[in-house]
Design a protein around this motif. Structure first.
Motif, PDB file in Angstrom:
ATOM      1  N   ALA A 337       6.045  -8.077 -17.552  1.00  9.88           N
ATOM      2  CA  ALA A 337       7.000  -7.120 -16.996  1.00  9.88           C
ATOM      3  C   ALA A 337       7.153  -7.327 -15.496  1.00  9.88           C
ATOM      4  CB  ALA A 337       6.553  -5.694 -17.301  1.00  9.88           C
ATOM      5  N   ALA A 338       6.055  -7.619 -14.818  1.00 13.04           N
ATOM      6  CA  ALA A 338       6.108  -7.843 -13.374  1.00 13.04           C
ATOM      7  C   ALA A 338       6.988  -9.041 -13.041  1.00 13.04           C
ATOM      8  CB  ALA A 338       4.696  -8.047 -12.822  1.00 13.04           C
ATOM      9  N   GLN A 339       6.903 -10.107 -13.837  1.00 18.53           N
ATOM     10  CA  GLN A 339       7.738 -11.278 -13.583  1.00 18.53           C
ATOM     11  C   GLN A 339       9.217 -10.955 -13.743  1.00 18.53           C
ATOM     12  OE1 GLN A 339       5.308 -13.526 -16.473  1.00 18.53           O
ATOM     13  NE2 GLN A 339       5.290 -15.186 -14.996  1.00 18.53           N
ATOM     14  N   THR A 340       9.551 -10.157 -14.748  1.00 18.97           N
ATOM     15  CA  THR A 340      10.952  -9.785 -14.960  1.00 18.97           C
ATOM     16  C   THR A 340      11.460  -8.926 -13.814  1.00 18.97           C
ATOM     17  OG1 THR A 340      10.410  -9.749 -17.317  1.00 18.97           O
ATOM     18  CG2 THR A 340      12.554  -8.863 -16.676  1.00 18.97           C
ATOM     19  N   TRP A 341      10.652  -7.983 -13.392  1.00 15.33           N
ATOM     20  CA  TRP A 341      10.971  -7.122 -12.251  1.00 15.33           C
ATOM     21  C   TRP A 341      11.225  -7.971 -10.999  1.00 15.33           C
ATOM     22  CZ3 TRP A 341      11.012  -1.803 -10.996  1.00 15.33           C
ATOM     23  CH2 TRP A 341      10.725  -1.451  -9.682  1.00 15.33           C
ATOM     24  N   ASP A 342      10.345  -8.913 -10.746  1.00 14.48           N
ATOM     25  CA  ASP A 342      10.491  -9.764  -9.563  1.00 14.48           C
ATOM     26  C   ASP A 342      11.756 -10.606  -9.636  1.00 14.48           C
ATOM     27  OD1 ASP A 342       8.164  -8.808  -8.443  1.00 14.48           O
ATOM     28  OD2 ASP A 342       6.923 -10.474  -9.123  1.00 14.48           O
ATOM     29  N   ALA A 343      12.056 -11.160 -10.808  1.00 16.23           N
ATOM     30  CA  ALA A 343      13.244 -12.008 -10.941  1.00 16.23           C
ATOM     31  C   ALA A 343      14.507 -11.231 -10.626  1.00 16.23           C
ATOM     32  CB  ALA A 343      13.306 -12.596 -12.352  1.00 16.23           C
ATOM     33  N   ALA A 344      14.632 -10.018 -11.172  1.00 18.54           N
ATOM     34  CA  ALA A 344      15.826  -9.205 -10.927  1.00 18.54           C
ATOM     35  C   ALA A 344      15.943  -8.827  -9.460  1.00 18.54           C
ATOM     36  CB  ALA A 344      15.792  -7.956 -11.811  1.00 18.54           C
ATOM     37  N   ARG A 345      14.861  -8.389  -8.868  1.00 17.08           N
ATOM     38  CA  ARG A 345      14.905  -7.938  -7.477  1.00 17.08           C
ATOM     39  C   ARG A 345      15.101  -9.110  -6.507  1.00 17.08           C
ATOM     40  NH1 ARG A 345      12.949  -2.700  -6.540  1.00 17.08           N
ATOM     41  NH2 ARG A 345      11.999  -3.299  -4.560  1.00 17.08           N
ATOM     42  N   LEU A 346      14.521 -10.253  -6.823  1.00 16.00           N
ATOM     43  CA  LEU A 346      14.732 -11.421  -5.974  1.00 16.00           C
ATOM     44  C   LEU A 346      16.193 -11.833  -5.974  1.00 16.00           C
ATOM     45  CD1 LEU A 346      13.896 -13.829  -4.260  1.00 16.00           C
ATOM     46  CD2 LEU A 346      13.105 -14.977  -6.337  1.00 16.00           C
ATOM     47  N   LEU A 347      16.818 -11.853  -7.139  1.00 22.48           N
ATOM     48  CA  LEU A 347      18.236 -12.216  -7.210  1.00 22.48           C
ATOM     49  C   LEU A 347      19.094 -11.238  -6.414  1.00 22.48           C
ATOM     50  CD1 LEU A 347      18.486 -13.333 -10.935  1.00 22.48           C
ATOM     51  CD2 LEU A 347      18.940 -14.757  -8.929  1.00 22.48           C
ATOM     52  N   VAL A 348      18.801  -9.952  -6.507  1.00 22.80           N
ATOM     53  CA  VAL A 348      19.573  -8.964  -5.747  1.00 22.80           C
ATOM     54  C   VAL A 348      19.375  -9.176  -4.248  1.00 22.80           C
ATOM     55  CG1 VAL A 348      19.773  -6.503  -5.201  1.00 22.80           C
ATOM     56  CG2 VAL A 348      19.653  -7.243  -7.577  1.00 22.80           C
ATOM     57  N   SER A 349      18.157  -9.447  -3.821  1.00 20.72           N
ATOM     58  CA  SER A 349      17.912  -9.661  -2.393  1.00 20.72           C
ATOM     59  C   SER A 349      18.687 -10.872  -1.877  1.00 20.72           C
ATOM     60  CB  SER A 349      16.409  -9.835  -2.136  1.00 20.72           C
ATOM     61  OG  SER A 349      15.935 -11.091  -2.601  1.00 20.72           O
ATOM     62  N   VAL A 350      18.817 -11.892  -2.717  1.00 18.27           N
ATOM     63  CA  VAL A 350      19.586 -13.074  -2.328  1.00 18.27           C
ATOM     64  C   VAL A 350      21.071 -12.735  -2.222  1.00 18.27           C
ATOM     65  CG1 VAL A 350      20.377 -15.327  -3.150  1.00 18.27           C
ATOM     66  CG2 VAL A 350      17.940 -14.767  -3.190  1.00 18.27           C
ATOM     67  N   VAL A 351      21.607 -12.000  -3.202  1.00 18.31           N
ATOM     68  CA  VAL A 351      23.018 -11.614  -3.175  1.00 18.31           C
ATOM     69  C   VAL A 351      23.319 -10.766  -1.939  1.00 18.31           C
ATOM     70  CG1 VAL A 351      24.794 -10.258  -4.369  1.00 18.31           C
ATOM     71  CG2 VAL A 351      23.314 -11.801  -5.662  1.00 18.31           C
ATOM     72  N   GLU A 352      22.407  -9.907  -1.560  1.00 19.44           N
ATOM     73  CA  GLU A 352      22.630  -9.080  -0.371  1.00 19.44           C
ATOM     74  C   GLU A 352      22.640  -9.915   0.906  1.00 19.44           C
ATOM     75  OE1 GLU A 352      21.183  -4.643  -1.584  1.00 19.44           O
ATOM     76  OE2 GLU A 352      19.631  -5.968  -0.755  1.00 19.44           O
ATOM     77  N   ARG A 353      22.050 -11.086   0.882  1.00 22.67           N
ATOM     78  CA  ARG A 353      22.059 -11.963   2.060  1.00 22.67           C
ATOM     79  C   ARG A 353      23.252 -12.903   2.084  1.00 22.67           C
ATOM     80  NH1 ARG A 353      18.535 -15.630   2.236  1.00 22.67           N
ATOM     81  NH2 ARG A 353      17.305 -15.305   0.356  1.00 22.67           N
ATOM     82  N   VAL A 354      23.649 -13.427   0.901  1.00 20.67           N
ATOM     83  CA  VAL A 354      24.651 -14.500   0.917  1.00 20.67           C
ATOM     84  C   VAL A 354      25.920 -14.163   0.143  1.00 20.67           C
ATOM     85  CG1 VAL A 354      22.817 -16.204   1.149  1.00 20.67           C
ATOM     86  CG2 VAL A 354      23.716 -15.696  -1.123  1.00 20.67           C
ATOM     87  N   GLY A 355      25.956 -13.040  -0.572  1.00 24.84           N
ATOM     88  CA  GLY A 355      27.154 -12.702  -1.328  1.00 24.84           C
ATOM     89  C   GLY A 355      27.081 -13.154  -2.775  1.00 24.84           C
ATOM     90  N   THR A 356      28.227 -13.152  -3.433  1.00 16.69           N
ATOM     91  CA  THR A 356      28.271 -13.347  -4.881  1.00 16.69           C
ATOM     92  C   THR A 356      28.642 -14.759  -5.319  1.00 16.69           C
ATOM     93  OG1 THR A 356      30.578 -12.585  -4.928  1.00 16.69           O
ATOM     94  CG2 THR A 356      28.865 -10.917  -5.235  1.00 16.69           C
ATOM     95  N   ASP A 357      28.880 -15.653  -4.399  1.00 15.31           N
ATOM     96  CA  ASP A 357      29.189 -17.027  -4.783  1.00 15.31           C
ATOM     97  C   ASP A 357      27.966 -17.665  -5.440  1.00 15.31           C
ATOM     98  OD1 ASP A 357      30.973 -19.529  -4.484  1.00 15.31           O
ATOM     99  OD2 ASP A 357      29.055 -20.146  -3.582  1.00 15.31           O
ATOM    100  N   ARG A 358      28.155 -18.195  -6.631  1.00 15.96           N
ATOM    101  CA  ARG A 358      27.013 -18.720  -7.388  1.00 15.96           C
ATOM    102  C   ARG A 358      26.324 -19.875  -6.674  1.00 15.96           C
ATOM    103  NH1 ARG A 358      30.010 -18.794 -13.275  1.00 15.96           N
ATOM    104  NH2 ARG A 358      29.729 -16.572 -13.810  1.00 15.96           N
ATOM    105  N   ALA A 359      27.099 -20.749  -6.063  1.00 17.18           N
ATOM    106  CA  ALA A 359      26.483 -21.879  -5.364  1.00 17.18           C
ATOM    107  C   ALA A 359      25.654 -21.398  -4.176  1.00 17.18           C
ATOM    108  CB  ALA A 359      27.566 -22.858  -4.897  1.00 17.18           C
ATOM    109  N   ALA A 360      26.140 -20.387  -3.474  1.00 15.27           N
ATOM    110  CA  ALA A 360      25.386 -19.843  -2.344  1.00 15.27           C
ATOM    111  C   ALA A 360      24.103 -19.172  -2.822  1.00 15.27           C
ATOM    112  CB  ALA A 360      26.254 -18.854  -1.567  1.00 15.27           C
ATOM    113  N   ILE A 361      24.177 -18.499  -3.965  1.00 17.72           N
ATOM    114  CA  ILE A 361      22.975 -17.874  -4.535  1.00 17.72           C
ATOM    115  C   ILE A 361      21.951 -18.941  -4.886  1.00 17.72           C
ATOM    116  CG2 ILE A 361      22.082 -16.539  -6.485  1.00 17.72           C
ATOM    117  CD1 ILE A 361      24.800 -15.095  -6.551  1.00 17.72           C
ATOM    118  N   ARG A 362      22.408 -20.010  -5.503  1.00 19.11           N
ATOM    119  CA  ARG A 362      21.502 -21.106  -5.879  1.00 19.11           C
ATOM    120  C   ARG A 362      20.806 -21.691  -4.666  1.00 19.11           C
ATOM    121  NH1 ARG A 362      19.690 -26.029  -6.137  1.00 19.11           N
ATOM    122  NH2 ARG A 362      20.506 -26.191  -4.032  1.00 19.11           N
TER     123      ARG A 362
END
Length: 407
Positions: A337-362
């Motif tokens: 459960a902790a790994q799933t929690w981290d994956a979701a929150r990490l992705l959101v933190s990245v989107v908040e920094r770079v926006g919604t462009d998939r290449a920028a997220i990658r």
């Protein structure tokens, strides 16, 4: 005479009355009222879609449900604070769309395609080992960033140039490296090895010999057993006869670990038995009963959250995650459960920094360094798409129905 005068003046009176009424209306006439047209409602702002591919089948056991609960709670808390804050200052609600692949490779692959069509900005999962390779290949083809919840066996795709897909897990040799590091710091120079008779474990045995030799340790004896076998006393005795300082039993799951722990209690003067990370599941100590007292396992930090060091930056994050999950579900969360929690929150933190462009997220994911999560410090790089390393693991000791840090 009077009758004629009355006849003449009656029409006149009517004319005068009509004229007066017309003048009165003309004097009091106002401009016609302005017609106010209703303002159209602004178009609803569509939420950002975060995809999830999880195994929710009965075979997944409690981990399937816990992963789902962790992902939904992470999104719920993000929306409760106002949603995802994009770099331009806009806020968007986050919608989690879960695709249940039931552990199937075909369903996981189609799940990736479905989520791409739904406009998902990224994907959490899959979680089932059999679904990892086809799902990651589908994500690579579609060009959508994803964070799997299990490490992919490199032998399944030894030369795969992963670009878009990551994993919030550690390669199999990382917990082994952490265990040998613990042995080295404890003065252990001789160890015995025990594992199920499978191809991955045969490869792991070679890794043990190589890594132990590299730090000045000797593997003095080895034993293997059929997966699921429960009679281990004689094997343990043979290992003991080789005079190791410890026995390292890399069990395949909690049932195997519990069976070995129970058998270990029957061997006189047996050296300490250490288990691999599969034994850190809460069910190991339940199945082993009294046999679990004193055995050791390498584990992520969550099972020993109460014993962690206050100065460690991971400690408050782990405890906050546990508190939120217990408040939501009434149960202690698992490391999965902790790994799933981290994956979701990490992705959101990245989107908040770079926006919604998939290449920028990658690109931002690949640049992640020491992201503090509930499962450990996450680091990715151009040649490192498994986010956890040996620093995520510690050695714990069975005490009753709990894992505790050694005194």
């Amino acid at each position: 005479m009077d009758r004629a005068r009355s006849t003449v003046t009656q029409p006149l009176r009517l004319m005068l009355f009509a004229l007066s009424l017309a003048l009165l209306v003309a004097c009091n006439r106002s401009e016609p009222p302005t017609v106010v047209r209703p303002t159209p409602s602004p178009a609803a702002i569509a939420p950002l879609v975060l995809g999830g591919i999880l195994d929710m089948s009965d075979d997944a056991g409690p981990n399937g449900r816990q992963r789902y609960e962790a992902a939904t709670l992470a999104v719920e808390l993000i929306n409760r604070r106002g949603g995802v804050r994009l770099p331009n200052g806009d806020r968007r609600q986050l919608e989690l769309r879960i695709f249940d692949d039931a552990g199937s490779a075909d369903r996981a692959e189609s799940g990736v395609r479905r989520l791409v069509e739904d406009g998902a900005i990224a994907i959490v999962g899959p979680s089932a080992p059999d679904a990892l390779l086809p799902a990651r290949r589908a994500a690579e083809t579609a060009g959508i960033p994803s964070i799997a919840l299990e490490a992919l066996d490199t032998e399944s795709a030894p030369n795969a140039p992963w670009k878009w897909t990551f994993a919030l897990a550690a390669p199999p040799d990382e917990p082994l490296s952490a265990t040998l590091g613990f042995f080295l710091s404890s003065g252990v120079d001789r160890l015995a090895w025990m594992a199920p008779r499978t191809l991955p474990m045969a490869n792991m045995a070679r890794t043990v010999r190589r890594m132990a030799s590299g730090v000045g340790m000797q593997v003095v004896a080895e034993e293997s057993y059929a997966p699921g076998e429960e009679d281990h006393a004689e094997r343990l005795q043979r290992l003991q006869a080789a005079d190791p300082r410890v026995i390292l039993a890399w069990a395949g799951d909690a049932h195997e670990a519990a069976a070995i722990a129970l058998e270990a209690k029957t061997v006189k003067d047996l050296v300490p038995v250490f288990f691999g990370p599969a034994a850190s599941a809460p069910s190991t100590l339940t199945l082993a009963g009294e046999g679990g007292n004193g055995v050791r396992t390498v584990t992520l930090r969550l099972p020993v959250a109460d014993d962690l060091w206050d100065h460690d930056p991971l400690t408050p994050v782990i405890r906050d995650f546990r508190r939120e999950m217990v408040a939501k579900t009434g149960r202690q969360p698992t490391s999965e459960a902790a790994q799933t929690w981290d994956a979701a929150r990490l992705l959101v933190s990245v989107v908040e920094r770079v926006g919604t462009d998939r290449a920028a997220i990658r690109d931002a994911l690949e640049g992640t360094r020491d992201y503090v999560g509930a499962s450990g410090a996450v680091t990715f790089g151009p040649r490192q798409h498994d986010g956890l390393d040996k620093r995520a693991f510690i050695v714990a000791r069975g005490e009753g129905q709990r894992w505790r840090l050694p005194p």
